[in-house]
Design a protein around this motif. Sequence first.
Motif, PDB file in Angstrom:
ATOM      1  N   LEU A  48      10.036   9.117 -11.775  1.00  0.00           N
ATOM      2  CA  LEU A  48      11.202   9.891 -11.371  1.00  0.00           C
ATOM      3  C   LEU A  48      12.505   9.253 -11.848  1.00  0.00           C
ATOM      4  O   LEU A  48      13.401   9.940 -12.349  1.00  0.00           O
ATOM      5  CB  LEU A  48      11.213  10.054  -9.849  1.00  0.00           C
ATOM      6  N   LEU A  71       8.542  16.183  -7.569  1.00  0.00           N
ATOM      7  CA  LEU A  71       9.676  16.844  -8.221  1.00  0.00           C
ATOM      8  C   LEU A  71       9.371  18.321  -8.448  1.00  0.00           C
ATOM      9  O   LEU A  71      10.164  19.204  -8.094  1.00  0.00           O
ATOM     10  CB  LEU A  71       9.984  16.146  -9.537  1.00  0.00           C
ATOM     11  N   LEU A  94      14.681  16.256  -8.587  1.00  0.00           N
ATOM     12  CA  LEU A  94      14.937  14.856  -8.249  1.00  0.00           C
ATOM     13  C   LEU A  94      15.684  14.741  -6.921  1.00  0.00           C
ATOM     14  O   LEU A  94      15.427  13.845  -6.125  1.00  0.00           O
ATOM     15  CB  LEU A  94      15.754  14.184  -9.351  1.00  0.00           C
TER      16      LEU A  94
END
Length: 590
Positions: free
Chosen positions: A44, A104, A130
Amino acid sequence: MSAESLAGKFLLIPMEREFTPGALRALAAAATWQFGEGFGGLRLVSILMGLLAEPECRAAMILRELGISEELLLARWPELHRTPEPPPIPLESPPQFHPEVKSLFTAVDLYMDWGDWPPIISTEHLLLGLAGCDHPVADWLREQGLNFTQLRQQILQRYGTGGQWRPASEEPVVAQTESLPLPEEVGSRSAPETNQAQTVACHFSETLEEERLQPKETSADSRNTSSGERESAGGLSQLTPSTAMGLYRIVDAAINRALEGLRVVEDYVRFVLDDPFLMGEVKDTRHAFSRLAGEFPMTYRLAARETQFDVGTRIKHSHEMKRESVEGLIDANLSRVREAIRSVEECAKVLQPELAERFEQLRYRCYTLHRAIRITELSRKRLQNARLYVLVDARPSPDEFQALITSLVQAGVDMIQLREKKLEDRLLLERARIARKITRGTQTLFIMNDRPDLAVLSHADGVHVGQEELTVKDVRALVGPEMLIGVSTHNIEQARQAVLDGANYIGCGPTFPSSTKQFSHFPGLDFLREVASEITLPAFAIGGINESNIEEVLNTGISRVAVSAAVVDAPDPPAAAKRLLAKLQDKPLR
């Protein structure tokens, strides 16, 4: 490695999920970063770093406005470092993801409510995911000031997709996400007994409270039907069955007609024009139309479809089976698309009035695309041999100016621009008419800088404007349909906008420091690479280019240059022009 073992190591994104070109570039940039030892798929935080590396994307702009930079990320996650050997990633597909990235895409799917159509993920969607996932990255983004609700609203306004918020308390969220893996299976920091989708929904419960207070409630029965089915049922109740089916026959045929036409145009731009930017614009339009068309339930459309008994299938005109030209192919299909969208738009006013305006906006978007595609094509043909563009001043006297222009035309310069800021209008027009007289009937085009009025009076071939001067729209109103219009651009967004605005060519720079014009910022060679990679409208690199650095420019993929001092201030201007032309001749033009 087997498919089973690969799936255990990486998160494999379903093939029906698509990404915009900007998102793919951001993900490719993210793959140059790794978290800890070994690649292990995109994490991420590396995706966040990849968004920053795509400076012209909207997600990067949002992050920069918040003061978020690579340095700030590295200070927060010191384990992040450059990958010694990043994996090869084709731009047509995303790279492999670490399992934690599941959160996500779960967040994006939950909050965007894609419906039945394959989702098209942009950089903004990646940023939304995110911010919406259950991970320290999301907490950190909120601490930096990222407004989740505002970001989502911006996405809805731009892409025109998404449904109403679905709080964690609503049963459909649980029902639709019960099959998702538990949080510990995707690297989530939540407790094992908490379903991931529920966690994501609860994660923003305070943010969503205001929206939950709006009158958006639905009955339990209606939760199992699409919003299109619910709205259509209400609209249909006002019509007789025969009329309703007739309108749905129109909608079904028009949707199919529009999608077919858009596919033809997309294929033409992709395989004939080979233009990545325009292809992306057409593809985005096609997907936006597909998503909006999905508001008309397929069950209704199929029930109304009667191809076997459609009287229109037996009526043909001779011109339908023949195109007079390649241009006619584009004109006919884009006209077909616009007409079909108008049919859907009119029927929507009866069946689902809230959709009519959105179809109207898509129709207007098609008008813009039609112009951009055809002007790009026409400009490429008109400037197919133009490689060297020389900018000249008025010179101290008319005789010196005439001698310079004559020598440059004889040397084979393709385009000459008169750029003079100090001369009074009457004298400037006199110089322009001299240049026009010398270039008329030759292969050299004459362009007037900044002054469409003087371009018209001198019968110039074109006019060039900067970002602070008149817009392409205003210039076109003054000079008419035939004159070339060039636009100075300093970043990729301005270059893209110039294409959509109907410019015939663009100047890209400044590339290097120049002795004729001062700049505080130099987009440089990187900007040229961006333009060369996605735009085929004729583009001239400009700014400090000379014989010593022209190879650096050509290595970016740009094969046209605009120069001033390198020729005008040379001891022998025509000889300097010939040497530059020799360096340009071997480079292919698009």
